[in-house]
Design a protein around this motif. Structure first.
Motif, PDB file in Angstrom:
ATOM      1  N   ALA A  14      12.468  11.883  18.446  1.00 18.54           N
ATOM      2  CA  ALA A  14      12.808  12.408  17.125  1.00 18.54           C
ATOM      3  C   ALA A  14      11.578  12.381  16.205  1.00 18.54           C
ATOM      4  CB  ALA A  14      13.955  11.610  16.520  1.00 18.54           C
ATOM      5  N   ASP A  15      10.856  11.263  16.231  1.00 14.81           N
ATOM      6  CA  ASP A  15       9.646  11.162  15.410  1.00 14.81           C
ATOM      7  C   ASP A  15       8.581  12.177  15.848  1.00 14.81           C
ATOM      8  OD1 ASP A  15      10.784   9.174  13.893  1.00 14.81           O
ATOM      9  OD2 ASP A  15       9.679   7.515  14.830  1.00 14.81           O
TER      10      ASP A  15
ATOM     11  N   SER B 144       9.133  15.027  17.308  1.00 15.89           N
ATOM     12  CA  SER B 144       9.626  16.348  16.915  1.00 15.89           C
ATOM     13  C   SER B 144       9.377  16.588  15.423  1.00 15.89           C
ATOM     14  CB  SER B 144      11.104  16.473  17.240  1.00 15.89           C
ATOM     15  OG  SER B 144      11.608  17.697  16.777  1.00 15.89           O
ATOM     16  N   LYS B 145       9.649  15.557  14.611  1.00 15.27           N
ATOM     17  CA  LYS B 145       9.440  15.670  13.165  1.00 15.27           C
ATOM     18  C   LYS B 145       7.948  15.889  12.850  1.00 15.27           C
ATOM     19  CE  LYS B 145      11.485  12.643  10.337  1.00 15.27           C
ATOM     20  NZ  LYS B 145      11.653  11.403   9.545  1.00 15.27           N
TER      21      LYS B 145
ATOM     22  N   ALA C  99       6.970  19.397  13.774  1.00 13.81           N
ATOM     23  CA  ALA C  99       7.479  20.368  12.799  1.00 13.81           C
ATOM     24  C   ALA C  99       6.615  20.376  11.540  1.00 13.81           C
ATOM     25  CB  ALA C  99       8.932  20.048  12.452  1.00 13.81           C
ATOM     26  N   GLU C 100       6.190  19.192  11.084  1.00 13.72           N
ATOM     27  CA  GLU C 100       5.330  19.129   9.896  1.00 13.72           C
ATOM     28  C   GLU C 100       3.983  19.804  10.150  1.00 13.72           C
ATOM     29  OE1 GLU C 100       4.797  15.411   7.843  1.00 13.72           O
ATOM     30  OE2 GLU C 100       6.876  14.824   8.252  1.00 13.72           O
TER      31      GLU C 100
END
Length: 141
Positions: free
Chosen positions: A37-38, A40-41, A44-45
């Motif tokens: 999740a981290d 992926s985040k 995305a940023e």
């Protein structure tokens, strides 16, 4: 990589794994999900910031191209002005040289004609003397 670099990289990976395991309460599956999740985040940023950087880079490139274009235009105009000036100078010097040549030619022509006239006069005088000398041999005056 050096041995020290490998040691530091290994410790960083072990520390990151320990962090996720601790936050997940020791459950490796949960720690893996949190890590994904981290990641992926973070991805995305980064992707979100890239389009803005692309536009900014395009604007910088456009400004740079404009500046280069202006310099090329200025340089071209300067070269054209220098060429026009050189052409005008050459025409002026050519006209001046032509005028001097005509003046020199007319002076030379006048001097030449004067010399020819003087020579003709001398020849005529000598011819007249010679005629009178030859006529006297045959009884003329």
């Amino acid at each position: 990589m050096s041995r020290r670099g490998l040691t530091v990289a290994g410790l960083a990976i072990a520390g990151g794994a320990g962090y996720y395991l601790y936050n997940a309460g020791g459950d490796p599956k949960t720690a893996e999900k949190k890590f994904e999740a981290d990641a992926s985040k973070l991805s995305a940023e980064i992707k979100k910031e890239l389009p803005g950087q692309k536009k900014e880079a395009e604007k910088k490139a456009e400004a740079w191209a404009s500046q280069v274009g202006q310099k090329v235009d200025r340089t071209s105009a300067d070269a054209k002005n220098k060429f026009v000036q050189a052409e005008a100078d050459a025409k002026s010097k050519f006209a001046e040289a032509e005028a001097k040549a005509k003046d020199f030619g007319s002076k030379t022509s006048t001097e030449f004609n004067s010399a020819v006239d003087k020579f003709d006069k001398t020849v005529e005088e000598k011819t007249a003397k010679a005629k009178s000398g030859i006529s006297s041999w045959f009884g003329g005056k």
